[in-house]
Design a protein around this motif. Structure first.
Motif, short mmCIF file in Angstrom:
data_model
loop_
_atom_site.label_atom_id
_atom_site.label_comp_id
_atom_site.label_asym_id
_atom_site.label_seq_id
_atom_site.Cartn_x
_atom_site.Cartn_y
_atom_site.Cartn_z
N PHE A 146 107.05 50.04 23.48
CA PHE A 146 108.61 49.19 22.49
C PHE A 146 109.31 50.02 22.92
O PHE A 146 109.48 50.82 22.43
CB PHE A 146 108.00 49.81 20.75
CG PHE A 146 108.46 48.73 19.84
CD1 PHE A 146 109.38 47.92 19.98
CD2 PHE A 146 109.02 49.21 18.82
CE1 PHE A 146 109.82 47.42 19.00
CE2 PHE A 146 108.91 48.45 17.49
CZ PHE A 146 109.87 47.01 17.51
N HIS A 149 115.55 50.50 20.68
CA HIS A 149 116.27 49.41 20.91
C HIS A 149 116.96 50.22 19.14
O HIS A 149 116.10 51.39 18.68
CB HIS A 149 115.38 48.60 19.79
CG HIS A 149 114.08 49.39 18.98
ND1 HIS A 149 113.27 49.61 19.56
CD2 HIS A 149 114.21 49.36 17.81
CE1 HIS A 149 111.77 49.64 18.52
NE2 HIS A 149 112.82 49.29 17.31
N GLU A 151 117.99 49.46 15.03
CA GLU A 151 117.15 48.93 13.76
C GLU A 151 117.79 47.92 13.59
O GLU A 151 119.17 47.81 12.89
CB GLU A 151 116.73 49.68 13.26
CG GLU A 151 115.65 50.51 12.64
CD GLU A 151 113.74 49.69 13.45
OE1 GLU A 151 114.02 48.71 12.76
OE2 GLU A 151 113.50 50.00 14.40
N HIS A 282 115.91 53.73 19.27
CA HIS A 282 115.06 55.02 19.49
C HIS A 282 113.59 53.32 19.72
O HIS A 282 113.97 52.23 20.28
CB HIS A 282 114.18 55.09 17.92
CG HIS A 282 113.74 54.10 16.77
ND1 HIS A 282 115.52 53.37 16.45
CD2 HIS A 282 113.39 53.51 16.84
CE1 HIS A 282 114.49 52.50 15.98
NE2 HIS A 282 113.56 52.53 15.73
N ARG A 295 107.24 54.41 7.44
CA ARG A 295 108.94 54.21 7.56
C ARG A 295 109.71 53.60 6.15
O ARG A 295 109.28 52.78 5.56
CB ARG A 295 109.00 53.48 8.52
CG ARG A 295 110.68 52.81 9.13
CD ARG A 295 110.05 52.86 10.40
NE ARG A 295 110.55 50.72 9.84
CZ ARG A 295 110.52 49.55 10.60
NH1 ARG A 295 111.50 49.90 11.85
NH2 ARG A 295 110.81 48.17 10.55
FE LIG Z 1 112.24 50.99 14.99
#
Ligand SMILES: [Fe+2]
Ligand SMILES: O=C(O)CCC(=O)C(=O)O
Length: 326
Positions: A146, A149, A151, A282, A295
């Motif tokens: 992943f 990026h 959020e 992240h 999260r």
């Molecule tokens: Fe993320």
């Protein structure tokens, strides 16, 4: 009581000076005890009790908040927090102790939580784990690597979380969470490249984790980098569109510097990563095996949120009086 250790950083990049706090077992048990008394009557996200318990614990809240909001390395790892003990055949479900730690610590930092009605069905405390059918998505429910990026980069800054926290309940997969500071990435690049990235030559599409009835959102053209309040910020998205060849080239250079700069943090059960989402990017390695994190997002200013603490994508993009240019 405040004899937590601040470890030497485990750093892959060069300039980032990671802040790692490890509670002693005695400090962990003290916090667990205080939270368990409160949780006897059930978990309540709005309870101020968890915040008080964190303030009374050994967690150095003042130092953490300085770090997240006013430092050149605005992220931190807090290790050995109290966490659920899972059965060998565990499944994702309620994890009130983890939730109380996450909520208590992030609120103690001054963050107000929010979610999006269009993401994870409006969940504010979110479970992060591979989901069957989502394996190949570039989202936190996927298993494939992943990319780095921020959020919600497809939303205007006022609707993006100022900070996010991730806490591991299980990480048998030993997947690393990755983090890098925007200013440190920029420091690796020539001024000419940075100047291109500061021009409105980019646009951003919505993340895979958002469900918006099949619509495709694309932001107005916007810079990729901006200096705000003296700090370097990025709008780095999984889906960043470039609108000139030189913008494409500058983005490729920046992303390669970001890969070199990123620090790998393997969160063990009871470990939390908190980061400033305006000033850090992240990501996560591929997930091969079992893994479950919780999260939460938050900002100090959440004026776009409704009475349920939700910020609707449609309200954010339609709002007059906020900046839509970054
Ligand atoms: Fe993320
Ligand atoms: O799973 C992780 O370690 C982080 C994934 C991620 O980007 C997120 O949950 O925001």
């Amino acid at each position: 009581m405040n004899n937590h250790t601040i470890e030497a950083p485990r750093v892959a990049g060069t300039s980032t000076n990671a802040f790692v706090v490890t509670l002693t077992d005695a400090e962990k048990h003290q916090l667990r005890g205080a939270l368990e008394v409160l949780l006897a009557s059930g978990f309540d996200r709005k309870s101020i009790g968890y915040v008080d318990a964190v303030h009374r614990s050994a967690i150095p809240i003042k130092a953490l908040s300085e770090r997240i909001f006013y430092s050149a390395s605005p992220y931190a790892v807090i290790r050995n927090l109290p966490v659920e003990t899972l059965a060998t055949d565990w499944k994702v479900g309620p994890a009130p102790l983890t939730s109380a730690v996450l909520v208590g610590l992030t609120r103690a930092l001054g963050l107000h939580h929010f979610g999006y009605p269009e993401e994870k069905k409006g969940a504010i405390l979110q479970d992060v784990h591979p989901i069957a059918g989502w394996e190949n998505t570039l989202s936190n429910a996927g298993r494939v690597h992943f990319n780095l990026h921020v959020e919600s980069p497809f939303l205007p800054r006022a609707a993006r979380p100022e900070a996010a926290a991730l806490m591991a309940i299980n990480n048998d997969a030993r997947t690393a969470t990755r983090v890098a500071v925007v200013a440190d990435i920029n420091a690796r690049l020539p001024q000419k490249t940075l100047e291109v990235l500061r021009q409105p030559l980019f646009s951003y599409g919505q993340d895979d984790s958002f469900e918006i009835n099949g619509y495709a959102l694309e932001t107005p053209r916007s810079p990729f980098l901006k200096t705000i309040d003296g700090y370097e910020e990025s709008r780095c998205a999984i889906f960043t569109n470039t609108h000139t060849p030189e913008a494409g080239k500058a983005l490729t250079e920046w992303l390669s510097a970001a890969e070199a700069e990123a620090v790998d943090v393997v969160l063990e059960p009871g470990d939390m990563l908190v980061f400033n989402n305006y000033r850090c990017i992240h990501g996560r390695g591929a997930v091969e095996g079992k893994r479950w994190l919780q999260r939460v997002y938050g900002s100090r200013d959440v004026h776009l949120a409704d009475h349920r603490d939700l910020v609707s994508v449609w309200r954010a993009v339609g709002e007059i009086g906020i900046d839509h240019s970054f």
